[in-house]
Design a protein around this motif. Structure first.
Motif, PDB file in Angstrom:
ATOM      1  N   MET A   4       0.871  -1.167   0.000  1.00 24.32           N
ATOM      2  CA  MET A   4       0.000   0.000   0.000  1.00 24.32           C
ATOM      3  C   MET A   4       0.915   1.225   0.000  1.00 24.32           C
ATOM      4  SD  MET A   4      -3.160  -1.245   2.456  1.00 24.32           S
ATOM      5  CE  MET A   4      -2.365  -0.720   3.935  1.00 24.32           C
ATOM      6  N   PRO A   5       1.240   1.731  -1.182  1.00 23.41           N
ATOM      7  CA  PRO A   5       2.212   2.831  -1.255  1.00 23.41           C
ATOM      8  C   PRO A   5       1.692   4.124  -0.635  1.00 23.41           C
ATOM      9  CG  PRO A   5       1.204   2.447  -3.395  1.00 23.41           C
ATOM     10  CD  PRO A   5       0.718   1.346  -2.485  1.00 23.41           C
ATOM     11  N   ILE A   6       2.570   4.786   0.055  1.00 26.33           N
ATOM     12  CA  ILE A   6       2.291   6.124   0.564  1.00 26.33           C
ATOM     13  C   ILE A   6       3.129   7.066  -0.287  1.00 26.33           C
ATOM     14  CG2 ILE A   6       2.503   7.688   2.524  1.00 26.33           C
ATOM     15  CD1 ILE A   6       2.186   5.178   4.319  1.00 26.33           C
ATOM     16  N   VAL A   7       2.454   8.011  -0.934  1.00 20.58           N
ATOM     17  CA  VAL A   7       3.129   8.923  -1.857  1.00 20.58           C
ATOM     18  C   VAL A   7       2.918  10.350  -1.375  1.00 20.58           C
ATOM     19  CG1 VAL A   7       3.257   9.689  -4.258  1.00 20.58           C
ATOM     20  CG2 VAL A   7       2.694   7.306  -3.756  1.00 20.58           C
ATOM     21  N   SER A   8       3.986  11.111  -1.340  1.00 19.35           N
ATOM     22  CA  SER A   8       3.912  12.505  -0.937  1.00 19.35           C
ATOM     23  C   SER A   8       3.463  13.355  -2.127  1.00 19.35           C
ATOM     24  CB  SER A   8       5.281  12.992  -0.446  1.00 19.35           C
ATOM     25  OG  SER A   8       5.279  14.405  -0.342  1.00 19.35           O
ATOM     26  N   ILE A   9       2.293  13.960  -2.000  1.00 17.69           N
ATOM     27  CA  ILE A   9       1.790  14.835  -3.056  1.00 17.69           C
ATOM     28  C   ILE A   9       2.705  16.051  -3.185  1.00 17.69           C
ATOM     29  CG2 ILE A   9      -0.151  16.299  -3.760  1.00 17.69           C
ATOM     30  CD1 ILE A   9      -1.970  14.221  -2.318  1.00 17.69           C
ATOM     31  N   LYS A  10       3.156  16.571  -2.056  1.00 23.41           N
ATOM     32  CA  LYS A  10       4.064  17.727  -2.076  1.00 23.41           C
ATOM     33  C   LYS A  10       5.336  17.398  -2.853  1.00 23.41           C
ATOM     34  CE  LYS A  10       6.755  20.874   0.839  1.00 23.41           C
ATOM     35  NZ  LYS A  10       7.852  20.868  -0.103  1.00 23.41           N
ATOM     36  N   ASP A  11       5.906  16.211  -2.642  1.00 23.15           N
ATOM     37  CA  ASP A  11       7.112  15.817  -3.374  1.00 23.15           C
ATOM     38  C   ASP A  11       6.837  15.740  -4.878  1.00 23.15           C
ATOM     39  OD1 ASP A  11       8.480  15.689  -0.995  1.00 23.15           O
ATOM     40  OD2 ASP A  11       8.575  13.486  -0.927  1.00 23.15           O
ATOM     41  N   ARG A  12       5.650  15.261  -5.260  1.00 23.17           N
ATOM     42  CA  ARG A  12       5.293  15.179  -6.681  1.00 23.17           C
ATOM     43  C   ARG A  12       5.159  16.570  -7.284  1.00 23.17           C
ATOM     44  NH1 ARG A  12       4.730   9.902  -8.771  1.00 23.17           N
ATOM     45  NH2 ARG A  12       5.514   8.623  -7.071  1.00 23.17           N
ATOM     46  N   VAL A  13       4.533  17.481  -6.558  1.00 22.85           N
ATOM     47  CA  VAL A  13       4.392  18.860  -7.029  1.00 22.85           C
ATOM     48  C   VAL A  13       5.778  19.487  -7.186  1.00 22.85           C
ATOM     49  CG1 VAL A  13       3.630  21.183  -6.330  1.00 22.85           C
ATOM     50  CG2 VAL A  13       2.047  19.243  -6.187  1.00 22.85           C
ATOM     51  N   ASP A  14       6.632  19.312  -6.179  1.00 19.59           N
ATOM     52  CA  ASP A  14       7.993  19.867  -6.237  1.00 19.59           C
ATOM     53  C   ASP A  14       8.760  19.292  -7.420  1.00 19.59           C
ATOM     54  OD1 ASP A  14       7.424  21.325  -3.955  1.00 19.59           O
ATOM     55  OD2 ASP A  14       8.563  20.005  -2.608  1.00 19.59           O
ATOM     56  N   SER A  15       8.610  17.997  -7.654  1.00 16.89           N
ATOM     57  CA  SER A  15       9.299  17.338  -8.773  1.00 16.89           C
ATOM     58  C   SER A  15       8.828  17.902 -10.117  1.00 16.89           C
ATOM     59  CB  SER A  15       9.047  15.828  -8.709  1.00 16.89           C
ATOM     60  OG  SER A  15       9.559  15.197  -9.851  1.00 16.89           O
ATOM     61  N   LEU A  16       7.527  18.092 -10.273  1.00 19.80           N
ATOM     62  CA  LEU A  16       7.002  18.673 -11.516  1.00 19.80           C
ATOM     63  C   LEU A  16       7.512  20.098 -11.696  1.00 19.80           C
ATOM     64  CD1 LEU A  16       3.311  17.405 -11.503  1.00 19.80           C
ATOM     65  CD2 LEU A  16       5.153  16.686 -13.032  1.00 19.80           C
ATOM     66  N   ASN A  17       7.535  20.826 -10.612  1.00 19.08           N
ATOM     67  CA  ASN A  17       8.019  22.201 -10.647  1.00 19.08           C
ATOM     68  C   ASN A  17       9.476  22.251 -11.116  1.00 19.08           C
ATOM     69  OD1 ASN A  17       7.000  24.726 -10.273  1.00 19.08           O
ATOM     70  ND2 ASN A  17       7.305  24.766  -8.070  1.00 19.08           N
ATOM     71  N   GLU A  18      10.300  21.381 -10.576  1.00 20.43           N
ATOM     72  CA  GLU A  18      11.729  21.367 -10.896  1.00 20.43           C
ATOM     73  C   GLU A  18      12.010  20.817 -12.289  1.00 20.43           C
ATOM     74  OE1 GLU A  18      13.436  19.120  -7.686  1.00 20.43           O
ATOM     75  OE2 GLU A  18      12.760  20.586  -6.192  1.00 20.43           O
ATOM     76  N   SER A  19      11.259  19.801 -12.706  1.00 20.61           N
ATOM     77  CA  SER A  19      11.533  19.132 -13.981  1.00 20.61           C
ATOM     78  C   SER A  19      10.902  19.832 -15.177  1.00 20.61           C
ATOM     79  CB  SER A  19      11.020  17.688 -13.934  1.00 20.61           C
ATOM     80  OG  SER A  19       9.595  17.669 -13.938  1.00 20.61           O
ATOM     81  N   GLY A  20       9.839  20.609 -14.933  1.00 23.43           N
ATOM     82  CA  GLY A  20       9.113  21.225 -16.039  1.00 23.43           C
ATOM     83  C   GLY A  20       8.131  20.279 -16.711  1.00 23.43           C
ATOM     84  N   LYS A  21       8.071  19.031 -16.230  1.00 21.68           N
ATOM     85  CA  LYS A  21       7.118  18.069 -16.789  1.00 21.68           C
ATOM     86  C   LYS A  21       5.713  18.432 -16.331  1.00 21.68           C
ATOM     87  CE  LYS A  21      10.363  14.254 -17.165  1.00 21.68           C
ATOM     88  NZ  LYS A  21      10.666  12.878 -16.774  1.00 21.68           N
ATOM     89  N   TYR A  22       4.727  17.814 -16.992  1.00 18.72           N
ATOM     90  CA  TYR A  22       3.332  18.136 -16.693  1.00 18.72           C
ATOM     91  C   TYR A  22       2.600  17.050 -15.912  1.00 18.72           C
ATOM     92  CZ  TYR A  22       3.821  22.081 -19.793  1.00 18.72           C
ATOM     93  OH  TYR A  22       4.239  23.250 -20.364  1.00 18.72           O
ATOM     94  N   VAL A  23       3.125  15.826 -15.901  1.00 18.49           N
ATOM     95  CA  VAL A  23       2.424  14.714 -15.262  1.00 18.49           C
ATOM     96  C   VAL A  23       3.402  13.874 -14.447  1.00 18.49           C
ATOM     97  CG1 VAL A  23       1.134  12.581 -15.676  1.00 18.49           C
ATOM     98  CG2 VAL A  23       0.671  14.584 -17.071  1.00 18.49           C
ATOM     99  N   SER A  24       2.973  13.505 -13.245  1.00 20.27           N
ATOM    100  CA  SER A  24       3.730  12.567 -12.415  1.00 20.27           C
ATOM    101  C   SER A  24       2.748  11.500 -11.945  1.00 20.27           C
ATOM    102  CB  SER A  24       4.344  13.286 -11.212  1.00 20.27           C
ATOM    103  OG  SER A  24       5.010  12.352 -10.380  1.00 20.27           O
TER     104      SER A  24
END
Length: 184
Positions: A4-24
């Motif tokens: 049952m994975p626990i995923v940080s939404i904040k980390d995903r938002v930060d990753s998209l922000n840094e990478s310039g990608k649109y989907v994680s």
């Protein structure tokens, strides 16, 4: 043991922000697909999803354009921290700026299911073009591919009803992003 994975939404938002990608993609299983999306300034198409969707606006405000059964365009405004359920088959266009984020929950596609992307003329509302995709892996960002197909072909962007040529908003957005990145 169950995973049952626990995923940080904040980390995903930060990753998209840094990478310039649109989907994680957070996870993609046979019965569920969950991803975080960053807004696309150039988004104008209507997506027809073969599954229900729940969109949760994490940051910023979304203007969800949709088409009624009569073909009329309407707009639902989803404020930050709110969610909307969009039933399968409703043409919809989630529009929010690149500094806004949404979490999307839907069922992964079953074999033979097709996603449809439609563009309408902003001058006369005539259907300009329709893209069909079989989505096996949402991580490849089918929306971006649909946009490339549409904007790279001037015939697709030319209205057969009134002759209007839709500008290449994708190229304009990419140029603006490069200019912004170069200024930093």
């Amino acid at each position: 043991m169950y995973k049952m994975p626990i995923v940080s939404i904040k980390d995903r938002v930060d990753s998209l922000n840094e990478s310039g990608k649109y989907v994680s993609v957070m996870w993609q299983q046979p019965e569920s697909l969950v991803f975080v999306a960053r807004g696309r300034a150039y988004r104008s198409e209507f997506h027809i999803n073969p599954t229900d969707e729940v969109m949760v606006q994490i940051k910023g405000e979304m203007h969800l354009h949709y088409r009624t059964p009569e073909g009329k365009e309407e707009i639902a405004i989803i404020p930050e921290g709110s969610a909307i359920h969009t039933p399968a088959g409703i043409p919809h266009s989630p529009r929010f700026p690149p500094d806004a984020y949404a979490m999307i929950l839907e069922r992964a596609r079953r074999e033979g299911e097709v996603d449809i992307f439609q563009w309408y003329c902003p001058e006369c509302d005539h259907l300009l073009h329709e893209e069909h995709f079989t989505v096996g892996n949402y991580g490849v960002d089918p929306v971006a591919q649909a946009y490339r197909n549409f904007y790279d072909n001037v015939a697709y962007r030319t209205c057969k009803g009134c002759g209007y040529v839709m500008p290449n908003a994708l190229a304009e957005a990419e140029a603006a992003e490069q200019k912004s990145a170069g200024a930093e």
